[in-house]
Enzyme design. Structure first.
Site, mmCIF file in Angstrom:
data_model
loop_
_atom_site.group_PDB
_atom_site.id
_atom_site.type_symbol
_atom_site.label_atom_id
_atom_site.label_comp_id
_atom_site.label_asym_id
_atom_site.label_seq_id
_atom_site.Cartn_x
_atom_site.Cartn_y
_atom_site.Cartn_z
ATOM 1 N N ASP A 1 38.176 28.357 32.354
ATOM 2 C CA ASP A 1 37.456 29.230 33.259
ATOM 3 C C ASP A 1 38.248 30.534 33.346
ATOM 4 O O ASP A 1 39.429 30.579 32.984
ATOM 5 C CB ASP A 1 37.355 28.544 34.630
ATOM 6 C CG ASP A 1 36.892 29.491 35.717
ATOM 7 O OD1 ASP A 1 35.811 30.087 35.575
ATOM 8 O OD2 ASP A 1 37.631 29.636 36.711
ATOM 9 N N ASP B 1 37.827 33.476 36.276
ATOM 10 C CA ASP B 1 38.160 33.860 37.648
ATOM 11 C C ASP B 1 38.811 32.700 38.399
ATOM 12 O O ASP B 1 38.228 31.629 38.535
ATOM 13 C CB ASP B 1 36.902 34.307 38.392
ATOM 14 C CG ASP B 1 36.250 35.523 37.753
ATOM 15 O OD1 ASP B 1 36.948 36.526 37.579
ATOM 16 O OD2 ASP B 1 35.053 35.454 37.419
ATOM 17 N N ASP C 1 39.350 25.996 38.052
ATOM 18 C CA ASP C 1 39.737 25.831 39.456
ATOM 19 C C ASP C 1 38.591 25.350 40.337
ATOM 20 O O ASP C 1 38.761 25.254 41.552
ATOM 21 C CB ASP C 1 40.288 27.148 40.008
ATOM 22 C CG ASP C 1 39.210 28.223 40.156
ATOM 23 O OD1 ASP C 1 38.375 28.365 39.239
ATOM 24 O OD2 ASP C 1 39.192 28.918 41.186
#
Length: 273
Positions: A58, A60, A206
């Site tokens: 991922d 961001d 995250d």
């Protein structure tokens, strides 16, 4: 034939012996008590390491430091605090803003996407690389392990990330690729592009609801980056979102890869990163 999967999170292994590796079907069938016995056995069977040839990240909050004020963005897009609270309640405490606006009319969608784009542009001005990202990418490059990227941000953000920090991820899929996470389609697309089965790839992110669910649905290994401990203990997570590993930094991801996988390098020149 099922590729063996590691049982619990890396964070939980730091003080003990390595767990037994069990096929995924067997792992899911274990009751908690039986799983604990398998982990604590003083004479475990020789552990089999998984083969890993690709890592998908991922962006961001994983490769970059979180800078977007998502609650503020959600309030503006949804129309205020009450609408935001209702969306959170409907999503079990989380908001999938892109999913929320999919059913809106064209004009409402246009205004929503403009607001989202404005918050994202403001975030780009403060874009920072996550500590440990450069070292982790150098580690993967040295071992010729493929690395890709899946984000729900726009292509312009991905392009700026590549340019500003000098590290390329191929493929790098933004939200222009549909369907986006948590649908497994983008991860399966990357696996197909790499000509790799998903069980030789790990998804690192995250977000439980986006990154981990995407990876699990695709059949890949999963690693949750939880810097602040917001998700709580690994054992407290529901099985449908429980990652194979749970770390608090990208440096720990490097340790996970070294300790629990045989890293199979890309040998052909035309398939290098």
């Amino acid at each position: 034939m099922f590729l063996p999967r590691l049982l619990p999170a890396h964070r939980l292994l730091t003080g003990g012996t390595l767990p037994l590796l069990l096929p995924r079907r067997s792992r899911l069938a274990l009751r908690p008590a039986a799983r604990a016995v398998a982990m604590s056995s003083s004479s475990p069977a020789p552990a089999r390491r998984g083969t890993l040839r690709g890592v998908v990240f991922d962006m961001d909050g994983t490769l970059t430091v979180p800078v977007i004020d998502f609650p503020a963005m959600y309030r503006e897009v949804l129309g205020g605090e009450a609408a935001y609270a209702a969306a959170r309640a409907a999503g079990g405490g989380a908001v999938d803003i892109l999913h929320c606006i999919e059913s809106w009319g064209p004009e409402e969608q246009r205004r929503a996407y403009e607001a989202i784009a404005r918050f994202e542009r403001d975030g780009l001005d403060r874009l920072q690389i996550m500590p440990g990202a450069a070292e982790l990418c150098g580690f993967l490059d040295a071992r010729q392990i493929r690395r890709g990227l899946i984000t729900r941000n726009v292509k312009g953000a991905v392009d700026l990330f590549h340019q500003r920090f000098g590290m390329m991820f191929v493929p790098a899929l933004s939200r222009e690729f549909r369907p986006y996470k948590p649908d497994p389609a983008p991860l399966l697309h990357i696996c197909s592009t790499w000509k790799l089965p998903p069980n030789e790839v790990i998804m690192v992110g995250d977000s439980l609801k986006d990154d981990i669910v995407c990876g699990k649905r695709a059949g890949a290994f999963t690693c949750l980056l939880d810097e602040t401990g917001r998700y709580g203990p690994h054992d407290s997570l529901p099985e449908d979102v429980k990652p194979d590993f749970m770390v608090s930094s990208l440096s720990e991801v490097l340790s996970v890869l070294e300790e629990h996988f045989d890293l199979d390098p890309v040998l052909s020149a035309d398939s290098r990163i």
